[in-house]
Motif scaffolding. Structure first.
Motif, PDB file in Angstrom:
ATOM      1  N   ASP A  23       0.823  -1.206   0.000  1.00  0.00           N
ATOM      2  CA  ASP A  23       0.000   0.000   0.000  1.00  0.00           C
ATOM      3  C   ASP A  23       0.859   1.259   0.000  1.00  0.00           C
ATOM      4  N   CYS A  24       2.019   1.211   0.666  1.00  0.00           N
ATOM      5  CA  CYS A  24       2.933   2.364   0.674  1.00  0.00           C
ATOM      6  C   CYS A  24       3.381   2.677  -0.751  1.00  0.00           C
ATOM      7  N   GLY A  25       3.742   1.651  -1.482  1.00  0.00           N
ATOM      8  CA  GLY A  25       4.166   1.844  -2.868  1.00  0.00           C
ATOM      9  C   GLY A  25       3.053   2.437  -3.714  1.00  0.00           C
ATOM     10  N   ASP A  26       1.837   1.933  -3.525  1.00  0.00           N
ATOM     11  CA  ASP A  26       0.694   2.460  -4.275  1.00  0.00           C
ATOM     12  C   ASP A  26       0.448   3.929  -3.943  1.00  0.00           C
ATOM     13  N   ALA A  27       0.480   4.248  -2.659  1.00  0.00           N
ATOM     14  CA  ALA A  27       0.218   5.628  -2.231  1.00  0.00           C
ATOM     15  C   ALA A  27       1.285   6.573  -2.780  1.00  0.00           C
ATOM     16  N   MET A  28       2.537   6.162  -2.707  1.00  0.00           N
ATOM     17  CA  MET A  28       3.615   7.015  -3.217  1.00  0.00           C
ATOM     18  C   MET A  28       3.469   7.221  -4.719  1.00  0.00           C
ATOM     19  N   GLN A  29       3.173   6.163  -5.437  1.00  0.00           N
ATOM     20  CA  GLN A  29       3.008   6.274  -6.881  1.00  0.00           C
ATOM     21  C   GLN A  29       1.834   7.179  -7.234  1.00  0.00           C
TER      22      GLN A  29
END
Length: 157
Positions: free
Chosen positions: A30-36
């Motif tokens: 989810d961190c990767g998704d949010a950052m992207q």
């Protein structure tokens, strides 16, 4: 601002963006998704940025909003976050794991203020602008968050 300038400034902020995402979401995927999502949104809206000097605060606000979007989606789907702390190839001391666990156990409003201030070094006025809160509220959330973490760590000891 050129694409190269934007890319360089975003890359310089990756660690801070990840820590904020991790504090809010507790899940690497989810961190990767949010950052992207935040970076894509910032790039798309870059012409609306009036002062390039404030890119970092502007982008961090987008990161917080992207995390909140994911949390809302979780709530709608009734998903539980992964509450495992992953190592990422480095050796963390037992104390660091305890601190990370205590931070993740805080309610979001305290966790976010504590992480932005103590992990990323933002000042109270900067956090207040990012979260659109009064400075006194930010100060109180940091203080209360730290007190709650101390109590959690005392109980574990």
């Amino acid at each position: 601002m050129t694409e190269a300038d934007f890319d360089a400034r975003v890359r310089a902020m990756e660690g801070r963006m990840y820590r904020v995402c991790r504090a809010m979401l507790k899940n690497d995927a989810d961190c990767g998704d949010a950052m992207q999502n935040a970076v894509f949104s910032a790039w798309r809206r870059l012409p609306a940025l009036r002062d390039e000097e404030k890119l970092e605060a502007w982008l961090m606000r987008m990161v917080v909003n992207a995390c909140r979007d994911i949390l809302r989606q979780r709530k709608r789907r009734r998903e539980a976050p992964l509450d495992t702390v992953e190592n990422h190839g480095r050796e963390d001391t037992h104390r660091d794991m305890d601190l990370q666990t205590a931070l993740e156990a805080l309610p979001e409003k305290y966790r976010l203020c504590v992480a932005l201030h103590h992990l990323d070094g933002y000042t109270v006025p900067e956090i207040a602008r990012m979260l659109r809160l009064p400075q006194t509220t930010v100060k109180a959330r940091i203080r209360i968050g730290i007190e709650k973490m101390r109590k959690m760590l005392e109980v574990e000891a």
